[in-house]
Design a protein around this motif. Structure first.
Motif, mmCIF file in Angstrom:
data_model
loop_
_atom_site.group_PDB
_atom_site.id
_atom_site.type_symbol
_atom_site.label_atom_id
_atom_site.label_comp_id
_atom_site.label_asym_id
_atom_site.label_seq_id
_atom_site.Cartn_x
_atom_site.Cartn_y
_atom_site.Cartn_z
ATOM 1 N N PRO A 156 0.808 -1.223 0.000
ATOM 2 C CA PRO A 156 0.000 0.000 0.000
ATOM 3 C C PRO A 156 0.839 1.270 0.000
ATOM 4 C CG PRO A 156 -0.084 -1.068 2.142
ATOM 5 C CD PRO A 156 0.597 -2.024 1.213
ATOM 6 N N THR A 157 2.122 1.158 0.343
ATOM 7 C CA THR A 157 2.994 2.333 0.332
ATOM 8 C C THR A 157 3.465 2.687 -1.075
ATOM 9 O OG1 THR A 157 4.848 0.843 0.813
ATOM 10 C CG2 THR A 157 3.806 1.966 2.692
ATOM 11 N N ALA A 158 3.292 1.771 -2.029
ATOM 12 C CA ALA A 158 3.697 2.049 -3.412
ATOM 13 C C ALA A 158 2.756 3.070 -4.030
ATOM 14 C CB ALA A 158 3.700 0.757 -4.226
ATOM 15 N N ASN A 159 3.247 3.816 -5.008
ATOM 16 C CA ASN A 159 2.378 4.803 -5.640
ATOM 17 C C ASN A 159 1.279 4.087 -6.428
ATOM 18 O OD1 ASN A 159 3.184 4.473 -8.523
ATOM 19 N ND2 ASN A 159 5.155 5.201 -7.776
ATOM 20 N N PRO A 160 0.156 4.771 -6.681
ATOM 21 C CA PRO A 160 -0.994 4.110 -7.323
ATOM 22 C C PRO A 160 -0.665 3.462 -8.660
ATOM 23 C CG PRO A 160 -1.674 6.204 -6.391
ATOM 24 C CD PRO A 160 -0.181 6.157 -6.260
ATOM 25 N N GLY A 161 0.164 4.093 -9.479
ATOM 26 C CA GLY A 161 0.508 3.499 -10.766
ATOM 27 C C GLY A 161 1.204 2.170 -10.611
ATOM 28 N N THR A 162 2.090 2.063 -9.640
ATOM 29 C CA THR A 162 2.787 0.805 -9.389
ATOM 30 C C THR A 162 1.829 -0.259 -8.879
ATOM 31 O OG1 THR A 162 4.852 1.983 -8.906
ATOM 32 C CG2 THR A 162 4.661 -0.260 -8.079
ATOM 33 N N GLN A 163 0.900 0.122 -8.000
ATOM 34 C CA GLN A 163 -0.061 -0.851 -7.487
ATOM 35 C C GLN A 163 -0.935 -1.427 -8.604
ATOM 36 O OE1 GLN A 163 -2.076 0.034 -3.687
ATOM 37 N NE2 GLN A 163 -0.765 1.851 -3.508
ATOM 38 N N TRP A 164 -1.314 -0.576 -9.571
ATOM 39 C CA TRP A 164 -2.177 -1.040 -10.658
ATOM 40 C C TRP A 164 -1.401 -1.717 -11.780
ATOM 41 C CZ3 TRP A 164 -7.120 -2.051 -11.223
ATOM 42 C CH2 TRP A 164 -8.030 -1.489 -10.328
ATOM 43 N N ALA A 165 -0.076 -1.655 -11.746
ATOM 44 C CA ALA A 165 0.724 -2.239 -12.827
ATOM 45 C C ALA A 165 0.880 -3.744 -12.685
ATOM 46 C CB ALA A 165 2.107 -1.575 -12.879
ATOM 47 N N LYS A 166 0.513 -4.300 -11.539
ATOM 48 C CA LYS A 166 0.667 -5.742 -11.317
ATOM 49 C C LYS A 166 -0.540 -6.222 -10.520
ATOM 50 C CE LYS A 166 4.201 -9.151 -10.073
ATOM 51 N NZ LYS A 166 5.551 -9.331 -9.490
ATOM 52 N N THR A 167 -1.603 -6.594 -11.230
ATOM 53 C CA THR A 167 -2.864 -6.900 -10.558
ATOM 54 C C THR A 167 -3.445 -8.233 -11.014
ATOM 55 O OG1 THR A 167 -4.114 -5.706 -12.257
ATOM 56 C CG2 THR A 167 -3.485 -4.474 -10.277
ATOM 57 N N LEU A 168 -4.342 -8.704 -10.176
ATOM 58 C CA LEU A 168 -5.230 -9.828 -10.496
ATOM 59 C C LEU A 168 -6.649 -9.280 -10.459
ATOM 60 C CD1 LEU A 168 -6.113 -12.877 -10.668
ATOM 61 C CD2 LEU A 168 -6.088 -12.856 -8.159
ATOM 62 N N ASP A 169 -7.399 -9.484 -11.540
ATOM 63 C CA ASP A 169 -8.778 -9.006 -11.636
ATOM 64 C C ASP A 169 -9.704 -10.195 -11.863
ATOM 65 O OD1 ASP A 169 -7.978 -6.167 -11.653
ATOM 66 O OD2 ASP A 169 -7.196 -6.644 -13.630
ATOM 67 N N VAL A 170 -10.758 -10.272 -11.060
ATOM 68 C CA VAL A 170 -11.770 -11.318 -11.210
ATOM 69 C C VAL A 170 -13.113 -10.628 -11.393
ATOM 70 C CG1 VAL A 170 -12.847 -13.362 -10.206
ATOM 71 C CG2 VAL A 170 -10.442 -12.838 -9.702
ATOM 72 N N SER A 171 -13.821 -10.979 -12.461
ATOM 73 C CA SER A 171 -15.104 -10.319 -12.730
ATOM 74 C C SER A 171 -16.167 -11.340 -13.089
ATOM 75 C CB SER A 171 -14.957 -9.288 -13.857
ATOM 76 O OG SER A 171 -14.615 -9.912 -15.076
ATOM 77 N N PHE A 172 -17.407 -10.920 -12.879
ATOM 78 C CA PHE A 172 -18.576 -11.761 -13.148
ATOM 79 C C PHE A 172 -19.574 -10.951 -13.965
ATOM 80 C CE2 PHE A 172 -16.827 -12.708 -8.961
ATOM 81 C CZ PHE A 172 -16.542 -14.069 -9.060
ATOM 82 N N SER A 173 -20.203 -11.603 -14.926
ATOM 83 C CA SER A 173 -21.262 -10.979 -15.726
ATOM 84 C C SER A 173 -22.231 -12.076 -16.146
ATOM 85 C CB SER A 173 -20.679 -10.259 -16.948
ATOM 86 O OG SER A 173 -19.949 -11.160 -17.763
ATOM 87 N N PRO A 174 -23.430 -11.734 -16.571
ATOM 88 C CA PRO A 174 -24.408 -12.772 -16.912
ATOM 89 C C PRO A 174 -24.054 -13.472 -18.222
ATOM 90 C CG PRO A 174 -25.307 -10.616 -17.377
ATOM 91 C CD PRO A 174 -24.001 -10.385 -16.686
ATOM 92 N N TYR A 175 -24.245 -14.777 -18.244
ATOM 93 C CA TYR A 175 -24.123 -15.539 -19.482
ATOM 94 C C TYR A 175 -25.466 -15.488 -20.197
ATOM 95 C CZ TYR A 175 -23.673 -19.399 -22.753
ATOM 96 O OH TYR A 175 -23.652 -20.161 -23.892
ATOM 97 N N VAL A 176 -25.450 -15.144 -21.453
ATOM 98 C CA VAL A 176 -26.674 -14.955 -22.213
ATOM 99 C C VAL A 176 -26.693 -15.899 -23.403
ATOM 100 C CG1 VAL A 176 -28.073 -13.313 -23.498
ATOM 101 C CG2 VAL A 176 -26.770 -12.550 -21.514
ATOM 102 N N VAL A 177 -27.758 -16.657 -23.511
ATOM 103 C CA VAL A 177 -27.938 -17.525 -24.676
ATOM 104 C C VAL A 177 -28.309 -16.650 -25.867
ATOM 105 C CG1 VAL A 177 -29.265 -19.424 -25.663
ATOM 106 C CG2 VAL A 177 -28.633 -19.460 -23.232
ATOM 107 N N MET A 178 -27.606 -16.832 -26.961
ATOM 108 C CA MET A 178 -27.822 -15.987 -28.127
ATOM 109 C C MET A 178 -29.201 -16.217 -28.741
ATOM 110 S SD MET A 178 -26.348 -13.578 -29.718
ATOM 111 C CE MET A 178 -24.688 -13.802 -29.085
#
Length: 399
Positions: A290-312
């Motif tokens: 958390p002491t690193a500057n914001p750019g450094t913190q965002w330069a090495k991340t893990l992102d997990v996201s969820f969205s609805p699955y839609v049948v075409m």
């Protein structure tokens, strides 16, 4: 601090990701990775700019109003100055935050709407460290145009941070002030109206202190003719529901994240209509301290996201107009079709999209070094998806 222009960009990016993403372009991903690393290298030089962007410098007209001598109208821009407000003010909600926030916990639902005007299409909440370097909380009601921000936004700022003027273009360009005027007290605290000229359109901001040395703001960009932005801002502000103990509701639980990663940001959004399927939720973890500057913190991340699955269906195909709804699958994982991509650049990332998992699409983006040798596929198998439902909605309005 997360700002309205950031909100608009985030919502547009997240809606595009949730509704109609195109196939992953690894070359483009590598370019984005290099850009993030450039941000990390140059973040030291940019800190002064970011400090101004998040409100480290007091903005004229945003000092707490003096009850004995209300601020006079000050004409700065080309739009009409504010008139004194003479309308009624609704009674406030009793909830409060007892002290200015010194840290922002992304798992906490600090604020929910208690009232909203008609005509809004979707809601979004975010808390933590934004990619622009600001720390704070936002709650947004969006009128539906992905290109232009119109609606209502709420911001809670950490202790000692003064709300900045709205961003117009870039982190160092701010909207000019048209006028300021005293507002009726908000939740027992002195308040100020400030009107900004954002590319020739009105942006009204109502500011007050939710706790000593802790600022809150409700911003309104009218989206329909005849709206009184001051009345909307006051009604929204008075009916906000605050909390420091309520948790952000997510469609599934992220489990098995390495202990060296820290949660730095969470966001959820969804439609206001009961039959809408377009929702999105994500969490971001950083491998940097958390002491690193914001750019450094965002330069090495893990992102997990969820969205609805839609049948075409034919209707959805027509809405997409030739664009893809999900990444084309190229593998399977635990019996689910999935799309897996790994960039050739070893310092960039790998991405995994798993389709139709209890009615959801699960996406995992990981910079190299944020996960163990099992990578995104191993993390997916550790997620807690037992309670996931395709009709999930974020809880951003008081029942």
């Amino acid at each position: 601090m997360i700002e309205d222009m950031d909100v608009a960009r985030l919502m547009r990016a997240e809606v595009e990701a949730a509704e109609k993403p195109s196939a992953v372009n690894i070359e483009r991903a590598m370019i984005a990775g290099r850009r993030q690393r450039w941000y990390a290298r140059s973040a030291g030089a940019a800190l002064a700019v970011v400090a101004v962007a998040v409100g480290a410098v007091t903005v004229p007209g945003l000092v707490a109003p003096d009850r004995s001598s209300p601020p006079s109208l000050e004409m700065v821009g080309a739009l009409a100055p504010l008139e004194p407000y003479t309308g009624e003010v609704t009674s406030p909600d009793a909830s409060r935050i007892p002290a200015a926030l010194e840290t922002i916990d992304p798992t906490v639902q600090y604020v929910r709407f208690g009232w909203l005007p008609s005509g809004l299409a979707s809601l979004q909440y975010g808390a933590g460290l934004s990619q622009t370097g600001g720390l704070g909380v936002f709650l947004n009601g969006h009128a539906g145009d992905p290109q232009n921000w119109g609606g209502v936004s709420v911001h809670l700022y950490p202790k000692g941070v003064t709300p900045p003027a709205p961003q117009v273009m870039g982190i160092d360009q701010r909207a000019p002030t048209v006028s300021t005027a005293p507002a009726p007290d908000v939740r027992g605290a002195a308040a100020t109206f400030t009107l900004y000229d954002v590319d020739g359109t009105d942006r009204l901001s109502l500011r007050w202190q939710y706790a000593p040395d802790g600022w809150a703001a409700v911003d309104v960009s009218p989206w329909a003719a005849g709206q009184d932005a001051r009345e909307i801002a006051l009604h929204v502000a008075q009916k906000l529901r605050f909390s420091t103990t309520e948790r952000v509701q997510m469609p599934a639980q992220v489990m098995g994240v390495p202990q060296n990663l820290r949660l730095i940001y969470a966001t959820v959004n969804g439609p206001l209509t009961p039959d809408g399927w377009r929702w999105y939720a994500s969490v971001s973890y950083s491998a940097e301290p958390p002491t690193a500057n914001p750019g450094t913190q965002w330069a090495k991340t893990l992102d997990v996201s969820f969205s609805p699955y839609v049948v075409m269906t034919d209707k959805i195909r027509a809405e997409l107009n030739g664009k893809l709804l999900h990444e084309p699958p190229n593998t399977t994982i635990d019996g689910h079709q999935a799309a897996f991509y790994a960039a050739a650049d070893p310092s960039w990332m790998e991405r995994l999209d798993v389709l139709d998992v209890r009615g959801m699409v699960v996406r995992i983006d990981a910079h190299r070094g944020t996960l163990d040798e099992q990578g995104t596929k191993g993390l997916f198998q550790r997620l807690d998806l037992a309670g996931a439902k395709p009709d999930w909605r974020p809880s951003l309005m008081v029942d």
